[in-house]
Scaffold this motif. Structure first.
Motif, PDB file in Angstrom:
ATOM      1  N   ALA A   1      83.177-129.879  73.218  1.00 54.55           N
ATOM      2  CA  ALA A   1      84.201-130.640  73.940  1.00 54.55           C
ATOM      3  C   ALA A   1      84.437-130.125  75.356  1.00 54.55           C
ATOM      4  O   ALA A   1      84.550-130.912  76.294  1.00 54.55           O
ATOM      5  N   ALA A   2      84.529-128.795  75.504  1.00 56.35           N
ATOM      6  CA  ALA A   2      84.907-128.241  76.805  1.00 56.35           C
ATOM      7  C   ALA A   2      83.886-128.584  77.887  1.00 56.35           C
ATOM      8  O   ALA A   2      84.244-128.912  79.020  1.00 56.35           O
ATOM      9  N   SER A   3      82.603-128.507  77.550  1.00 59.34           N
ATOM     10  CA  SER A   3      81.581-128.799  78.549  1.00 59.34           C
ATOM     11  C   SER A   3      81.641-130.262  78.993  1.00 59.34           C
ATOM     12  O   SER A   3      81.491-130.573  80.179  1.00 59.34           O
TER      13      SER A   3
ATOM     14  N   ASN B   1      86.759-121.631  69.373  1.00 58.22           N
ATOM     15  CA  ASN B   1      86.271-121.352  70.718  1.00 58.22           C
ATOM     16  C   ASN B   1      84.806-121.733  70.873  1.00 58.22           C
ATOM     17  O   ASN B   1      84.404-122.317  71.878  1.00 58.22           O
ATOM     18  N   VAL B   2      83.992-121.397  69.875  1.00 59.33           N
ATOM     19  CA  VAL B   2      82.563-121.688  69.960  1.00 59.33           C
ATOM     20  C   VAL B   2      82.302-123.187  69.863  1.00 59.33           C
ATOM     21  O   VAL B   2      81.640-123.780  70.714  1.00 59.33           O
TER      22      VAL B   2
ATOM     23  N   VAL C   1      89.033-115.790  62.419  1.00 58.81           N
ATOM     24  CA  VAL C   1      87.836-116.590  62.184  1.00 58.81           C
ATOM     25  C   VAL C   1      88.029-118.012  62.701  1.00 58.81           C
ATOM     26  O   VAL C   1      87.142-118.584  63.353  1.00 58.81           O
ATOM     27  N   ILE C   2      89.203-118.593  62.417  1.00 58.88           N
ATOM     28  CA  ILE C   2      89.489-119.959  62.889  1.00 58.88           C
ATOM     29  C   ILE C   2      89.470-120.014  64.415  1.00 58.88           C
ATOM     30  O   ILE C   2      88.887-120.918  65.019  1.00 58.88           O
TER      31      ILE C   2
ATOM     32  N   TYR D   1      87.708-119.313  76.027  1.00 59.24           N
ATOM     33  CA  TYR D   1      86.664-120.237  76.443  1.00 59.24           C
ATOM     34  C   TYR D   1      87.145-121.685  76.367  1.00 59.24           C
ATOM     35  O   TYR D   1      86.751-122.536  77.160  1.00 59.24           O
ATOM     36  N   TRP D   2      88.016-121.961  75.417  1.00 57.72           N
ATOM     37  CA  TRP D   2      88.526-123.323  75.254  1.00 57.72           C
ATOM     38  C   TRP D   2      89.271-123.811  76.496  1.00 57.72           C
ATOM     39  O   TRP D   2      89.322-125.011  76.780  1.00 57.72           O
ATOM     40  N   SER D   3      89.872-122.861  77.249  1.00 59.87           N
ATOM     41  CA  SER D   3      90.708-123.249  78.385  1.00 59.87           C
ATOM     42  C   SER D   3      89.938-123.345  79.695  1.00 59.87           C
ATOM     43  O   SER D   3      90.537-123.604  80.742  1.00 59.87           O
ATOM     44  N   TYR D   4      88.619-123.157  79.658  1.00 62.78           N
ATOM     45  CA  TYR D   4      87.840-123.156  80.906  1.00 62.78           C
ATOM     46  C   TYR D   4      88.011-124.441  81.719  1.00 62.78           C
ATOM     47  O   TYR D   4      88.219-124.378  82.938  1.00 62.78           O
ATOM     48  N   PRO D   5      87.912-125.631  81.106  1.00 62.96           N
ATOM     49  CA  PRO D   5      88.121-126.845  81.915  1.00 62.96           C
ATOM     50  C   PRO D   5      89.492-126.883  82.581  1.00 62.96           C
ATOM     51  O   PRO D   5      89.647-127.389  83.690  1.00 62.96           O
ATOM     52  N   LEU D   6      90.490-126.344  81.900  1.00 63.87           N
ATOM     53  CA  LEU D   6      91.851-126.339  82.442  1.00 63.87           C
ATOM     54  C   LEU D   6      91.966-125.405  83.636  1.00 63.87           C
ATOM     55  O   LEU D   6      92.385-125.805  84.721  1.00 63.87           O
ATOM     56  N   THR D   7      91.577-124.140  83.450  1.00 66.57           N
ATOM     57  CA  THR D   7      91.749-123.144  84.512  1.00 66.57           C
ATOM     58  C   THR D   7      90.819-123.394  85.692  1.00 66.57           C
ATOM     59  O   THR D   7      91.185-123.144  86.843  1.00 66.57           O
TER      60      THR D   7
END
Length: 494
Positions: free
Chosen positions: A59-61, A52-53, A46-47, A151-157
């Motif tokens: 933040a990621a966007s 991720n959401v 859940v965490i 999804y959290w790693s999208y800016p990185l990758t």
């Protein structure tokens, strides 16, 4: 030895043996039964999903928008990625500390709760990245699931992919990072006295990264042209690395920005875009007769400025015993007079002579320079390949006899779309390399042209860019990107 109750996930015992202080022993953990195990596993799931959401949309966007700024230097971009990773993994680190503190379960037990996530990440990575590569069916579903889980790693990758060619290992490492950070957090609380002295380092590292990021990202750098005034350019597929290096050198944009800015089509489409005024300049091989005819119909005269040379090469499968062909043998193969490899020293197999589509750069060169006035036999539909990379892939995997033959440009075949199953033939006994291209010994050399419309003002950005290309800095860039320079660096374009 003294005992005392300490607040935390369990009872701790302070040891003072042989004047060695600071060691903490843990005992009386809550029993790890099936309900505790399932509860911890669900809690972490859940965490992780919530993070991720929330982090992805909030933040990621915003991080991605910042990373897309082309004016940030390459060093600054890497520093920003490190800062993003530092902050993100810090959340999982403190999550691990908080969970073991509140639930009073053993560190080993909590790590077992992470095992399903580790196995799931490895499974979807293997299916979606190694095998499926996102192509259809279950493999496509695996790739989609892998993307959602990370999804959290999208800016990185999405930024790192411009600096690393093989991203498979990067995707695996980023998918395992959250679990690794949680485990680190778990064991940092178990041995908290050992970690206490390192606590000031954590914000200190963040401060250093922030300061270094600011310095690396925002210090202005010199540029010949601003990104806003850079001419709109199209070109051939083989010229993409050169064009990316050019825009970085001239405007100072980072590599990620250069990759996004260079949107090249095929040679034919690039000429159409130039003729119709959709772009200011193209980098391509010489135009075909049809393209010249179309330009005349539109009242456009094309100005071709040669800036570099490359070899036009012929390709076969590595298992093919033929290593060399003469110019006449190649012509007779594509005239249709030689149809079996045994006629040129190979095995008793028919020659699958591949061709490119009409008006492509390599097809135009083949017809004009290799075949000269000789007519090429019309290729069967399955023998005509529409993309340069597709032709190389077909040579690598053509049926089970590996009897295909094709052609391409040397830099593209050896650097941009290298396949270990494919080898380059020598022609008339000459190996295509920089020395033989420069000396003219290799029989088939192809020019890379900067093409503009006649009548461009000398003060235009296109003319200014060509003057830079034919000068000393441009000459060095041409050579560093795999081509043999045409200009000496002293004879600038007029």
């Amino acid at each position: 030895m003294s005992r005392g109750r300490l607040r935390g996930p369990a009872n701790y015992e302070q040891l003072n043996d042989n004047n060695q202080t600071g060691r903490i022993a843990i005992h009386d953990y809550r029993p790890m039964n099936v309900f505790t195990y399932l509860g911890c596993t669900i809690l972490f799931g859940v965490i992780y999903a919530a993070f991720n959401v929330i982090w992805g949309f909030i933040a990621a966007s915003r991080a991605q928008d910042l990373l897309n700024q082309m004016w940030v230097s390459d060093v600054g971009l890497i520093c920003m990625l490190v800062l993003y990773l530092y902050v993100t993994l810090g959340f999982f680190y403190w999550t691990g500390r908080r969970v073991i503190h509140d639930l009073e379960v053993s560190p080993r037990g909590l790590c077992l709760c992470l095992l399903p996530f580790l196995l799931l990440e490895c499974a979807v990575w293997s299916a979606g990245i190694l095998h499926g590569k996102g192509d259809g069916g279950v493999w496509s579903a695996a790739w989609t699931l892998h993307t959602l889980l990370n999804y959290w790693s999208y800016p990185l990758t999405s930024s790192v992919q411009f600096y690393i060619l093989n991203m498979s290992a990067v995707y695996l490492v980023t998918s395992l990072m959250p679990m690794a950070a949680v485990i680190l957090g778990v064991y940092s609380l178990e041995t908290r006295s050992r970690w206490r002295k390192w606590l000031p380092v954590i914000p200190g590292m963040a401060a250093v990264i922030i300061v270094f990021t600011f310095i690396a990202a925002f210090i202005p750098h010199s540029s010949t042209l601003s990104a806003g005034r850079y001419p709109k350019i199209d070109g051939a597929t083989a010229a993409i690395p050169f064009a990316q290096s050019l825009i970085r050198e001239v405007t100072g944009v980072n590599k990620a920005g250069a990759v996004q800015q260079v949107d090249f089509h095929t040679t034919h489409q690039a000429y159409l875009n130039l003729i119709h005024g959709k772009v200011d300049m193209i980098f391509a091989a010489q135009p075909s007769d049809q393209e010249l005819e179309l330009a005349a119909q539109q009242g456009v005269k094309l100005k071709l400025i040669p800036i570099g040379k490359d070899a036009f090469v012929f390709l076969v499968h590595r298992s093919n015993p033929v290593d060399n062909l003469s110019t006449r043998q190649i012509q007779r193969i594509y005239e249709g007079y030689i149809a079996n490899w045994k006629e040129v020293g190979g095995e008793d197999q028919w020659i699958a002579a591949l061709q490119r589509e009409e008006n492509s750069g390599s097809q135009t060169y083949m017809e004009k320079r290799v075949m000269s006035d000789l007519a090429m036999v019309k290729a069967e539909p399955q023998m005509q390949i529409n993309f340069m990379g597709g032709l190389i892939d077909t040579v690598a995997a053509f049926y089970r006899d590996h009897n295909a033959m094709g052609y391409s440009f040397n830099y593209y075949a050896k650097e941009m779309h290298r396949r270990p199953e494919v080898k380059v033939l020598t022609i008339d006994g000459v190996v295509p390399d920089h020395a033989t291209i420069r000396s003219g010994k290799y029989p088939f050399t192809a020019e890379l042209y900067a093409v503009i419309r006649e009548g461009e003002e000398d003060s235009s950005e296109s003319s200014r860019l060509i003057r830079w290309l034919t000068g000393p800095e441009g000459t060095r860039l041409v050579e560093s990107t795999g081509f043999v320079p045409v200009h000496s660096g002293e004879d600038e374009f007029r």
